[in-house]
Design an enzyme around this catalytic site. Structure first.
Site, PDB file in Angstrom:
ATOM      1  N   THR A  36       0.820  -1.212   0.000  1.00 39.20           N
ATOM      2  CA  THR A  36       0.000   0.000   0.000  1.00 39.20           C
ATOM      3  C   THR A  36       0.848   1.253   0.000  1.00 39.20           C
ATOM      4  O   THR A  36       0.450   2.284  -0.539  1.00 39.20           O
ATOM      5  CB  THR A  36      -0.910   0.000   1.245  1.00 39.20           C
ATOM      6  OG1 THR A  36      -1.794  -1.086   1.122  1.00 39.20           O
ATOM      7  CG2 THR A  36      -1.707   1.262   1.370  1.00 39.20           C
ATOM      8  N   TYR A  49      -8.169   0.569  -3.989  1.00 43.12           N
ATOM      9  CA  TYR A  49      -6.949   1.026  -4.646  1.00 43.12           C
ATOM     10  C   TYR A  49      -6.164  -0.218  -5.037  1.00 43.12           C
ATOM     11  O   TYR A  49      -6.494  -1.336  -4.633  1.00 43.12           O
ATOM     12  CB  TYR A  49      -6.110   1.883  -3.692  1.00 43.12           C
ATOM     13  CG  TYR A  49      -5.609   1.108  -2.504  1.00 43.12           C
ATOM     14  CD1 TYR A  49      -6.415   0.906  -1.398  1.00 43.12           C
ATOM     15  CD2 TYR A  49      -4.346   0.517  -2.530  1.00 43.12           C
ATOM     16  CE1 TYR A  49      -5.984   0.141  -0.336  1.00 43.12           C
ATOM     17  CE2 TYR A  49      -3.910  -0.247  -1.461  1.00 43.12           C
ATOM     18  CZ  TYR A  49      -4.731  -0.423  -0.367  1.00 43.12           C
ATOM     19  OH  TYR A  49      -4.312  -1.186   0.677  1.00 43.12           O
ATOM     20  N   SER A  82       1.574  -7.567  -0.819  1.00 43.97           N
ATOM     21  CA  SER A  82       2.303  -8.612  -0.075  1.00 43.97           C
ATOM     22  C   SER A  82       1.462  -9.858   0.183  1.00 43.97           C
ATOM     23  O   SER A  82       1.962 -10.849   0.691  1.00 43.97           O
ATOM     24  CB  SER A  82       2.883  -8.060   1.225  1.00 43.97           C
ATOM     25  OG  SER A  82       1.891  -7.864   2.191  1.00 43.97           O
ATOM     26  N   THR A 115       1.622  -4.526   4.123  1.00 46.08           N
ATOM     27  CA  THR A 115       1.491  -4.847   5.547  1.00 46.08           C
ATOM     28  C   THR A 115       0.959  -6.262   5.800  1.00 46.08           C
ATOM     29  O   THR A 115       1.152  -6.805   6.879  1.00 46.08           O
ATOM     30  CB  THR A 115       0.562  -3.834   6.248  1.00 46.08           C
ATOM     31  OG1 THR A 115      -0.703  -3.850   5.604  1.00 46.08           O
ATOM     32  CG2 THR A 115       1.151  -2.445   6.226  1.00 46.08           C
ATOM     33  N   ASP A 116       0.290  -6.847   4.799  1.00 47.22           N
ATOM     34  CA  ASP A 116      -0.378  -8.140   5.036  1.00 47.22           C
ATOM     35  C   ASP A 116       0.584  -9.216   5.534  1.00 47.22           C
ATOM     36  O   ASP A 116       0.245  -9.999   6.427  1.00 47.22           O
ATOM     37  CB  ASP A 116      -1.056  -8.639   3.758  1.00 47.22           C
ATOM     38  CG  ASP A 116      -2.274  -7.801   3.373  1.00 47.22           C
ATOM     39  OD1 ASP A 116      -2.627  -6.883   4.131  1.00 47.22           O
ATOM     40  OD2 ASP A 116      -2.867  -8.075   2.314  1.00 47.22           O
ATOM     41  N   LYS A 188       0.283  -8.138  12.625  1.00 45.29           N
ATOM     42  CA  LYS A 188      -0.779  -7.227  12.159  1.00 45.29           C
ATOM     43  C   LYS A 188      -2.067  -7.593  12.883  1.00 45.29           C
ATOM     44  O   LYS A 188      -2.497  -8.750  12.836  1.00 45.29           O
ATOM     45  CB  LYS A 188      -0.942  -7.363  10.641  1.00 45.29           C
ATOM     46  CG  LYS A 188      -1.924  -6.378  10.041  1.00 45.29           C
ATOM     47  CD  LYS A 188      -1.942  -6.417   8.506  1.00 45.29           C
ATOM     48  CE  LYS A 188      -2.899  -5.356   7.976  1.00 45.29           C
ATOM     49  NZ  LYS A 188      -2.928  -5.295   6.506  1.00 45.29           N
ATOM     50  N   GLU A 324      -1.463 -29.781  27.387  1.00 48.02           N
ATOM     51  CA  GLU A 324      -2.520 -30.799  27.312  1.00 48.02           C
ATOM     52  C   GLU A 324      -2.151 -31.907  26.323  1.00 48.02           C
ATOM     53  O   GLU A 324      -2.733 -32.978  26.338  1.00 48.02           O
ATOM     54  CB  GLU A 324      -3.846 -30.149  26.913  1.00 48.02           C
ATOM     55  CG  GLU A 324      -4.538 -29.428  28.055  1.00 48.02           C
ATOM     56  CD  GLU A 324      -5.905 -28.910  27.641  1.00 48.02           C
ATOM     57  OE1 GLU A 324      -6.825 -29.708  27.424  1.00 48.02           O
ATOM     58  OE2 GLU A 324      -6.045 -27.671  27.540  1.00 48.02           O
TER      59      GLU A 324
HETATM   60  N1  GLU Z   1      -2.694  -6.206   0.612  1.00 45.46           N
HETATM   61  C1  GLU Z   1      -1.673  -5.271   0.286  1.00 45.46           C
HETATM   62  C2  GLU Z   1      -0.302  -5.667   0.815  1.00 45.46           C
HETATM   63  O1  GLU Z   1      -0.130  -6.243   1.846  1.00 45.46           O
HETATM   64  C3  GLU Z   1      -2.017  -3.952   0.780  1.00 45.46           C
HETATM   65  C4  GLU Z   1      -2.085  -3.875   2.269  1.00 45.46           C
HETATM   66  C5  GLU Z   1      -1.038  -2.966   2.822  1.00 45.46           C
HETATM   67  O2  GLU Z   1       0.059  -2.823   2.318  1.00 45.46           O
HETATM   68  O3  GLU Z   1      -1.387  -2.372   3.812  1.00 45.46           O
HETATM   69  O4  GLU Z   1       0.635  -5.333   0.149  1.00 45.46           O
END
Ligand code: GLU
Length: 367
Positions: A36, A49, A82, A115-116, A188, A324
């Protein structure tokens, strides 16, 4: 004429001075992978986007203040969302990071990333790079075209973090939303919020304020030769898990994750047995507990030589050894503080060295 001559001498002197100043600044190298932070959309207010649209040069141009903290160069490794990250890209990226480290020409490395799966790439890099220089992953939750896009400030903070001697020896870091996190515990936690990254078990390592990074503490595992902790009367003080050398590696052993839930059936594991996976991480309930419908399949997997790691779908705490489930009896491995996606990474790398479950348990005890 005289004036012109003096003017050009002056400009040359200024250029030399600026170049010298730039040379005195720490050198931070940026490896861009997309996400992103490089996303663009048609509206400043809506969330739809495409990730991975904007090249690294454009990102840097948006934050001229970076040039005051570091001499920055960069290259595009890939430009993907990602969610499409893969073992193959990890190997390319990690080898490039190791080349930069070996060149001894950079003071820090920043990796722009979606971020994924940022936490996974950070953890992978932390296991395959052996260096004191800061390696900092950064991304954004809002595309560059959004109101209050968080990418520019995150990128600035990441460069500040990578350029700071205070960041040395803290392992691979994630820098998001004004905070710095260690690779092993960061995750995350929110699908859309800018404050999505957290280290639920250990907390943030530090924060950035006015172009400076401040640390509360070091990540527990970095720079320690031995890891001492007592669990149910046993002292774990083996030598810490080594860095994994990936120089000659062209691929990673296949390891998958099966997710536990009420009424889950053994099918979730059968596919991986049939496809000859080398390892299975079971994201169990609670303390890595396994449904009675799946237990026999995991026993079968182990008897077939597959390494079975118990982790948990619970976001905090650890999956502890012999709780367990009697791991020793079934030859299962407990993931401790690693969530399923990070347990998969350590298991893949461990399998490049050994298929002995006891040795692999030691890697998990001491990662
Ligand atoms: N799904 C995309 C990724 O991980 C966009 C999410 C992001 O970067 O926040 O690249």
């Amino acid at each position: 004429m005289n004036f012109l001559k003096r003017f050009s001498v002056l400009s040359v002197m200024m250029l030399v001075a600026v170049t010298m100043m730039a040379q005195e600044l720490p050198k931070v190298y940026i490896l861009a992978t997309g996400g992103t932070i490089a996303g663009s959309g048609s509206s400043a207010t809506k969330s739809n986007y495409s990730a991975g649209q904007v090249a690294i040069g454009t990102l840097l141009d948006a934050v001229p203040a970076i040039n005051d903290v570091a001499y920055v160069e960069g290259e595009q490794v890939v430009n993907i969302g990602s969610q499409d990250m893969s073992d193959d890209v990890w190997l390319v990226l990690a080898k490039r990071v190791n080349e930069l480290i070996a060149s001894q020409k950079v003071n820090g490395i920043v990796i722009t990333h979606g971020t994924d799966t940022m936490e996974e790439t950070a953890f992978f890099l932390s296991l395959v790079t052996d260096s004191n220089i800061p390696i900092v992953l950064v991304g954004a939750m809002r595309p560059s075209t959004a109101i209050s896009a968080d990418g520019p400030v995150n990128l600035y903070n990441a460069v500040v973090t990578a350029a700071s001697p205070a960041s040395m020896g803290r392992g691979v870091l994630v820098c998001m939303n004004g905070k710095v996190y260690g690779a092993a515990d960061v995750t995350k936690t929110n699908t859309t919020s800018v404050e999505t990254f957290q280290s639920p078990n250990s907390g943030a390592l530090g924060y950035i304020h006015n172009g400076e990074v401040f640390y509360y503490h070091a990540p527990d595992r970095v720079g320690r030769k031995f890891v001492d902790h007592v669990h149910e009367g046993t002292l774990f003080n083996e030598v810490r898990t080594p860095y994994f050398n990936i120089d000659g590696l062209k691929s990673l052993p296949k390891v998958g994750i099966a997710y536990g839930y009420s009424s889950v059936e053994g099918d979730v594991v059968d596919m991986m047995i049939d496809k000859h996976y080398k390892g299975i991480v079971y994201a169990g309930v609670g303390n890595g507990n396994i449904h009675k419908n799946v237990f026999p399949e995991l026993e079968k997997a182990r008897k077939d030589g597959i390494i079975v790691v118990r982790s948990s779908r619970v976001p905090t705490g650890a999956t502890t050894l012999d709780a367990e489930v009697d791991d020793n009896k079934y030859e299962f491995v407990a993931s401790w503080g690693l969530n399923p996606q990070k347990a998969r990474i350590l298991l893949m790398l461990a399998l490049t060295k050994t298929d002995d479950w006891k040795t692999i348990q030691k890697y998990f005890n001491n990662y």
